[in-house]
Motif scaffolding. Structure first.
Motif, short mmCIF file in Angstrom:
data_model
loop_
_atom_site.label_atom_id
_atom_site.label_comp_id
_atom_site.label_asym_id
_atom_site.label_seq_id
_atom_site.Cartn_x
_atom_site.Cartn_y
_atom_site.Cartn_z
N ASN A 190 0.83 -1.20 0.00
CA ASN A 190 0.00 0.00 0.00
C ASN A 190 0.87 1.26 0.00
O ASN A 190 0.59 2.22 -0.74
N GLN A 191 1.93 1.25 0.79
CA GLN A 191 2.83 2.41 0.83
C GLN A 191 3.58 2.56 -0.49
O GLN A 191 3.77 3.69 -0.97
N LEU A 192 4.02 1.44 -1.07
CA LEU A 192 4.71 1.50 -2.36
C LEU A 192 3.80 2.11 -3.42
O LEU A 192 4.23 2.95 -4.22
N ALA A 193 2.54 1.67 -3.44
CA ALA A 193 1.59 2.19 -4.43
C ALA A 193 1.33 3.68 -4.21
O ALA A 193 1.26 4.46 -5.17
N ASN A 194 1.18 4.07 -2.95
CA ASN A 194 0.95 5.48 -2.66
C ASN A 194 2.14 6.34 -3.09
O ASN A 194 1.96 7.47 -3.57
N ASP A 195 3.33 5.82 -2.93
CA ASP A 195 4.54 6.59 -3.29
C ASP A 195 4.59 6.93 -4.77
O ASP A 195 5.17 7.96 -5.15
N VAL A 196 4.01 6.07 -5.62
CA VAL A 196 4.06 6.32 -7.07
C VAL A 196 2.70 6.74 -7.62
O VAL A 196 2.52 6.84 -8.84
N GLY A 197 1.75 6.99 -6.72
CA GLY A 197 0.42 7.39 -7.18
C GLY A 197 -0.34 6.26 -7.83
O GLY A 197 -1.15 6.49 -8.74
N GLY A 198 -0.11 5.04 -7.35
CA GLY A 198 -0.75 3.87 -7.95
C GLY A 198 -1.97 3.40 -7.19
O GLY A 198 -2.39 4.01 -6.20
N GLN A 199 -2.53 2.29 -7.64
CA GLN A 199 -3.73 1.72 -7.03
C GLN A 199 -3.58 0.22 -6.88
O GLN A 199 -2.98 -0.45 -7.74
N LEU A 200 -4.12 -0.31 -5.80
CA LEU A 200 -4.18 -1.75 -5.56
C LEU A 200 -5.63 -2.17 -5.42
O LEU A 200 -6.44 -1.43 -4.86
N GLN A 201 -5.96 -3.35 -5.92
CA GLN A 201 -7.32 -3.86 -5.82
C GLN A 201 -7.29 -5.35 -5.52
O GLN A 201 -6.32 -6.04 -5.86
N PHE A 202 -8.36 -5.83 -4.89
CA PHE A 202 -8.52 -7.27 -4.75
C PHE A 202 -9.99 -7.62 -4.85
O PHE A 202 -10.87 -6.81 -4.51
N GLY A 212 -4.84 -7.06 -8.07
CA GLY A 212 -4.43 -6.22 -9.19
C GLY A 212 -3.73 -4.96 -8.73
O GLY A 212 -3.96 -4.47 -7.62
N ALA A 213 -2.87 -4.44 -9.59
CA ALA A 213 -2.13 -3.21 -9.28
C ALA A 213 -1.91 -2.41 -10.56
O ALA A 213 -1.62 -2.98 -11.61
N VAL A 214 -2.02 -1.11 -10.44
CA VAL A 214 -1.67 -0.18 -11.50
C VAL A 214 -0.66 0.79 -10.88
O VAL A 214 -0.99 1.52 -9.95
N LEU A 215 0.56 0.76 -11.39
CA LEU A 215 1.66 1.54 -10.80
C LEU A 215 2.25 2.46 -11.86
O LEU A 215 3.06 2.05 -12.68
N PRO A 216 1.84 3.73 -11.88
CA PRO A 216 2.34 4.67 -12.88
C PRO A 216 3.74 5.20 -12.54
O PRO A 216 4.29 4.90 -11.48
N GLY A 217 4.26 5.95 -13.49
CA GLY A 217 5.55 6.58 -13.26
C GLY A 217 6.72 5.63 -13.37
O GLY A 217 7.79 5.87 -12.81
N ALA A 218 6.56 4.52 -14.10
CA ALA A 218 7.64 3.54 -14.22
C ALA A 218 8.70 4.04 -15.16
O ALA A 218 8.41 4.70 -16.13
#
Length: 218
Positions: A190-202, A212-218
């Motif tokens: 959750n913290q990793l996703a927040n750091d990059v402005g991403g989202q986690l779902q289950f 699922g995860a969407v992690l932008p800014g890669a």
């Protein structure tokens, strides 16, 4: 949910020690048996058990090094093959789980690899009676130097076992005071996703768990 780095690291260390206790304990027990055993066939069996326990310990340490740790020695992008080897090794001794990979990129950002590994661990633990583990990942590039990592991990099988507290930690709705070594990896994601402005779902169903995860800014 906000968790201090020290508290989260402590919980992750507790989780690591818990998961390593069994294979390391088996090594100790095997050495004790070997010291008292004179029968050649039994000694050979002890050596086989020691070899198996040592291999499992090594594979788990490699997995947790990348899944939980800083992954020193790796760059900001990591070959997906690294993650594939670690996950395949984790289920190698469980014939009841079939692993399928659908990877659209050769490399992913470190945050995406860590998320993929932790999702895989959660999915494996959700299959106490075996089943199918499907892992998919893609790095969608909108422009040079920018992109979005998309991950989906699905566990399907009888009697899915998933602690909803892990889901709360993934969503960031679990109070810090309620975190445990079991939910710490989800809180880390959750913290990793927040750091990059991403989202986690289950999504949890009777016979399937989808992460699922969407992690932008890669």
């Amino acid at each position: 949910m906000t968790t201090s780095s020290l508290d989260l690291a402590s919980l992750l260390c507790s989780r690591l020690c818990h998961d390593m206790l069994s294979p390391v304990g088996a090594l100790s027990n095997g050495l004790e048996l070997l010291a008292d055993e004179n029968d050649p066939e039994m000694r050979q069996r002890c050596f086989e058990l020691l070899e198996q326990s040592a291999r499992i310990s090594t594979e788990k340490l490699k997995f947790f090094r990348l899944a939980f740790g800083a992954a020193g020695g790796f760059g900001e992008r990591i070959a997906v093959g690294e993650a594939k080897v670690l996950v395949d090794a984790l289920v190698a001794n469980n014939a009841r789980i079939t692993v399928n990979w659908s990877i659209g990129s050769d490399v992913l950002p470190k945050s995406a690899i860590k998320t993929l590994l932790n999702f895989a661990l959660m999915a494996i633990e959700a299959l106490p009676r075996g089943g199918t583990l499907d892992l998919a990942a893609e790095l969608r590039t909108e422009q040079i130097g920018d992109g979005t990592a998309e991950l989906v991990v699905r566990a399907a099988g009888p009697r899915i076992a998933f602690d909803r507290d892990i889901g709360r930690a993934l969503e960031g709705t679990m109070p810090e005071s309620e975190l445990s070594s079991r939910t710490a990896p989800a809180a880390m994601l959750n913290q990793l996703a927040n750091d990059v402005g991403g989202q986690l779902q289950f999504m949890l169903e009777d016979n399937a768990l989808v992460l699922g995860a969407v992690l932008p800014g890669a």
